[in-house]
Design a protein around this motif. Structure first.
Motif, mmCIF file in Angstrom:
data_model
loop_
_atom_site.group_PDB
_atom_site.id
_atom_site.type_symbol
_atom_site.label_atom_id
_atom_site.label_comp_id
_atom_site.label_asym_id
_atom_site.label_seq_id
_atom_site.Cartn_x
_atom_site.Cartn_y
_atom_site.Cartn_z
ATOM 1 N N GLY A 65 12.064 6.967 -6.712
ATOM 2 C CA GLY A 65 12.055 6.324 -7.997
ATOM 3 C C GLY A 65 10.989 7.375 -8.054
ATOM 4 N N VAL A 66 9.519 6.939 -8.284
ATOM 5 C CA VAL A 66 8.964 7.565 -9.279
ATOM 6 C C VAL A 66 9.382 9.025 -9.921
ATOM 7 C CG1 VAL A 66 7.007 8.367 -9.557
ATOM 8 C CG2 VAL A 66 6.943 6.081 -8.188
ATOM 9 N N ALA A 67 10.469 9.602 -9.270
ATOM 10 C CA ALA A 67 10.459 11.068 -9.464
ATOM 11 C C ALA A 67 11.562 10.985 -10.828
ATOM 12 C CB ALA A 67 11.052 11.584 -8.687
ATOM 13 N N ALA A 68 12.478 9.796 -10.161
ATOM 14 C CA ALA A 68 13.605 9.477 -11.259
ATOM 15 C C ALA A 68 13.090 8.493 -12.649
ATOM 16 C CB ALA A 68 14.634 8.675 -10.512
ATOM 17 N N GLY A 69 11.604 8.155 -12.515
ATOM 18 C CA GLY A 69 11.515 7.423 -13.697
ATOM 19 C C GLY A 69 11.560 6.090 -13.539
ATOM 20 N N PHE A 79 22.263 2.490 -1.296
ATOM 21 C CA PHE A 79 21.517 3.402 -2.714
ATOM 22 C C PHE A 79 20.475 4.253 -3.160
ATOM 23 C CE2 PHE A 79 20.797 -2.039 -2.749
ATOM 24 C CZ PHE A 79 21.773 -2.077 -3.584
ATOM 25 N N GLY A 80 20.345 4.946 -2.425
ATOM 26 C CA GLY A 80 19.962 6.266 -2.942
ATOM 27 C C GLY A 80 18.295 6.257 -3.091
ATOM 28 N N ALA A 81 18.404 6.890 -4.535
ATOM 29 C CA ALA A 81 17.056 7.209 -5.118
ATOM 30 C C ALA A 81 17.064 5.802 -6.363
ATOM 31 C CB ALA A 81 17.876 8.165 -7.092
ATOM 32 N N GLN A 82 17.913 5.153 -6.158
ATOM 33 C CA GLN A 82 17.308 3.498 -6.594
ATOM 34 C C GLN A 82 17.014 2.880 -5.651
ATOM 35 O OE1 GLN A 82 17.602 3.320 -10.618
ATOM 36 N NE2 GLN A 82 18.659 5.450 -10.552
ATOM 37 N N ALA A 83 17.127 3.303 -4.721
ATOM 38 C CA ALA A 83 16.562 2.079 -3.426
ATOM 39 C C ALA A 83 15.101 1.825 -3.766
ATOM 40 C CB ALA A 83 16.548 2.656 -2.484
ATOM 41 N N GLY A 84 14.152 2.033 -4.172
ATOM 42 C CA GLY A 84 12.863 1.648 -4.140
ATOM 43 C C GLY A 84 12.771 -0.003 -5.807
ATOM 44 N N LEU A 115 8.426 1.483 7.021
ATOM 45 C CA LEU A 115 6.983 2.493 6.108
ATOM 46 C C LEU A 115 7.421 3.674 4.950
ATOM 47 C CD1 LEU A 115 3.893 1.693 7.718
ATOM 48 C CD2 LEU A 115 5.062 0.269 6.019
ATOM 49 N N LEU A 116 8.186 4.412 6.463
ATOM 50 C CA LEU A 116 8.119 5.811 5.596
ATOM 51 C C LEU A 116 9.563 5.941 5.051
ATOM 52 C CD1 LEU A 116 8.253 8.914 6.552
ATOM 53 C CD2 LEU A 116 9.877 8.817 8.138
ATOM 54 N N VAL A 117 10.367 4.526 5.365
ATOM 55 C CA VAL A 117 12.018 4.810 4.576
ATOM 56 C C VAL A 117 11.321 4.054 3.043
ATOM 57 C CG1 VAL A 117 13.797 2.968 4.010
ATOM 58 C CG2 VAL A 117 13.278 4.223 6.627
ATOM 59 N N VAL A 118 10.123 3.379 2.780
ATOM 60 C CA VAL A 118 9.858 2.716 1.796
ATOM 61 C C VAL A 118 8.984 3.837 0.823
ATOM 62 C CG1 VAL A 118 8.146 1.367 0.417
ATOM 63 C CG2 VAL A 118 9.606 0.475 1.975
ATOM 64 N N TYR A 119 8.160 4.340 1.790
ATOM 65 C CA TYR A 119 7.917 6.107 1.038
ATOM 66 C C TYR A 119 8.726 6.383 0.065
ATOM 67 C CZ TYR A 119 4.843 10.036 0.112
ATOM 68 O OH TYR A 119 4.092 10.624 -0.778
ATOM 69 N N ALA A 120 9.779 7.202 0.607
ATOM 70 C CA ALA A 120 10.750 7.938 0.686
ATOM 71 C C ALA A 120 11.389 7.254 0.122
ATOM 72 C CB ALA A 120 11.759 8.596 1.621
ATOM 73 N N ALA A 121 12.289 6.238 -0.127
ATOM 74 C CA ALA A 121 12.469 5.091 -1.684
ATOM 75 C C ALA A 121 12.066 5.397 -2.619
ATOM 76 C CB ALA A 121 13.094 4.108 -1.296
ATOM 77 N N PHE A 122 10.702 4.836 -2.916
ATOM 78 C CA PHE A 122 10.181 4.647 -4.183
ATOM 79 C C PHE A 122 9.116 6.309 -5.282
ATOM 80 C CE2 PHE A 122 9.706 0.274 -2.370
ATOM 81 C CZ PHE A 122 9.407 -0.194 -3.191
ATOM 82 N N SER A 123 9.214 7.036 -3.556
ATOM 83 C CA SER A 123 8.992 8.462 -4.222
ATOM 84 C C SER A 123 9.898 9.117 -5.273
ATOM 85 C CB SER A 123 8.619 9.120 -2.795
ATOM 86 O OG SER A 123 7.779 8.920 -2.347
ATOM 87 N N GLY A 176 0.945 -1.067 0.011
ATOM 88 C CA GLY A 176 0.268 -0.015 0.122
ATOM 89 C C GLY A 176 0.629 1.243 -0.264
ATOM 90 N N THR A 177 1.973 1.040 0.895
ATOM 91 C CA THR A 177 2.797 2.433 0.906
ATOM 92 C C THR A 177 3.780 2.802 -0.635
ATOM 93 O OG1 THR A 177 3.705 1.832 2.839
ATOM 94 C CG2 THR A 177 4.520 3.043 2.161
ATOM 95 N N VAL A 178 4.082 1.759 -1.634
ATOM 96 C CA VAL A 178 4.245 1.334 -2.744
ATOM 97 C C VAL A 178 3.342 1.901 -3.346
ATOM 98 C CG1 VAL A 178 5.490 0.217 -4.516
ATOM 99 C CG2 VAL A 178 6.046 -0.317 -2.364
ATOM 100 N N GLY A 179 2.358 1.670 -3.405
ATOM 101 C CA GLY A 179 1.242 2.474 -4.019
ATOM 102 C C GLY A 179 1.024 4.097 -4.059
ATOM 103 N N LEU A 180 1.031 4.355 -3.080
ATOM 104 C CA LEU A 180 0.815 5.790 -2.749
ATOM 105 C C LEU A 180 1.726 6.480 -2.933
ATOM 106 C CD1 LEU A 180 -0.446 7.952 -0.772
ATOM 107 C CD2 LEU A 180 1.144 6.850 1.129
ATOM 108 N N ALA A 181 3.226 5.867 -2.478
ATOM 109 C CA ALA A 181 4.159 6.319 -3.221
ATOM 110 C C ALA A 181 4.607 6.461 -4.800
ATOM 111 C CB ALA A 181 5.687 5.721 -3.261
ATOM 112 N N ALA A 182 3.497 5.851 -5.542
ATOM 113 C CA ALA A 182 3.375 5.082 -7.234
ATOM 114 C C ALA A 182 2.132 6.398 -7.430
ATOM 115 C CB ALA A 182 3.183 4.066 -7.387
#
Length: 346
Positions: free
Chosen positions: A220-224, A289-294, A210-218, A21-27
């Protein structure tokens, strides 16, 4: 031949659902701009808090006591930090035909993550295995992973995880190692508080991840990066992970038997040596991984749910296999010794 019975419900971990669900929210609503800066800062603080709590909870005296069973612990560590990475390196032949390079990087990172503690203990207990050994093995693996996982990632993943650059090493020290050591140093004063509020702090742990996952996947979305993943590739990843899990379950069971371990120890080795920790891997990935963590943690999230489902079935089967032996032992304990009639006189 007795047919294996599947449990009525396979364990779909509610926390995995929360992660998805957190991944979906970040997407749908990724953090951008100033919000991304705030999310990144909060994620950094959450990682430091997690490893502080890990350090404060780990009993040094219990860990030293468990060293008496050193052969078992070395076997689990070898499975976790030697065999798994070797299989991960062998999977390099699947790129690019089966796996993309980013998915392979995530798979290789999965192979470097330490073992679980809670689920290893739970499944070992269900299967009538050596629970104290599983506790110590999981704790040792988590402790070793603080150092070994970043070093393995830096050495085997190279540029994908920042290499041995001063910046990556500084992040590892400040966000992982230093909070862990601080937790160990303060355990004498905060350990009792953590025990009394274990349930509440469990929510803190999971909320932080969950916060770490949201930041990482966000990020990732921003980086495409999600345009790099297709459904066929995800299906291929699941198949590769299923083979990896099956191989490790077989190696830990039959290999520990060849090494001379008894049944109870083999169960502990199988469940501690074949699993990977989502709780430890996610925050480590955010640092490495930074921005690639997602995309890097996607294989770990899938493997986590797979190992829960498979090991739940396996633990129940091991428990059923142990019942005849336990019943025979109980009969032997309560049966009176055989009475031989005295010889008749002539």
């Amino acid at each position: 031949m007795r047919r294996p019975h599947l449990p009525a419900r396979l364990p779909l971990d509610p926390y995995v659902l929360a992660l998805l669900g957190t991944v979906g929210l970040a997407a749908l609503l990724p953090a951008r701009g100033a919000a991304a800066t705030v999310a990144d800062g909060a994620s950094t603080a959450a990682v430091a808090l997690l490893f502080f709590l890990y350090g404060a909870r780990l009993s040094t005296s219990e860990a030293l006591e468990g060293l008496r069973h050193w052969r078992l612990h070395l076997t689990v560590l070898a499975c976790t930090f030697l065999l798994f990475p070797l299989f991960g390196l062998a999977a390099r032949v699947l790129v690019p035909g089966v796996l993309t390079q980013p998915l392979y990087g995530g798979l290789l990172f999965l192979c470097m993550v330490p073992s679980t503690v809670q689920s290893s203990i739970a499944f070992t207990s269900i299967a009538r295995g050596n629970v104290p050994a599983a506790i110590c093995a999981g704790s040792f693996s988590s402790l070793a992973g603080i150092v070994l996982t970043p070093l393995l990632a830096a050495g085997l993943l190279g540029g994908h995880a920042g290499g041995f650059s001063p910046d990556s090493l500084l992040k590892i020290t400040l966000q992982l190692l230093l909070p862990f050591l601080l937790g160990q140093a303060l355990r004498r004063w905060v350990g009792g508080f953590l025990v009394r509020h274990k349930q509440v702090l469990g929510y803190v742990d999971r909320g932080s991840i969950l916060l770490v996952v949201y930041a990482a996947f966000s990020a990732g979305v921003a980086a495409g990066i999600w345009h790099q993943v297709s459904l066929p590739r995800l299906g291929a990843l699941l198949l590769v992970e299923a083979v990896l899990l099956a191989v490790m379950l077989l190696v830990t069971w039959y290999g520990s038997g060849r090494l001379g371990f008894g049944r109870a120890d083999r169960i502990a080795i199988q469940f501690a040596g074949s699993k990977k920790s989502l709780a430890a891997g996610l925050p480590m990935a955010s640092v490495l991984f930074g921005a690639q963590a997602g995309l890097a943690v996607l294989p770990l999230m899938l493997f986590h749910q797979m190992q829960l489902m498979v090991c739940a079935v396996l633990a129940r089967r091991r428990a059923r296999d142990a019942e005849p032996e336990r019943a025979a032992d109980r009969v032997a304990e309560v049966s009176p010794p055989a009475q031989h009639p005295a010889p008749r006189g002539r």
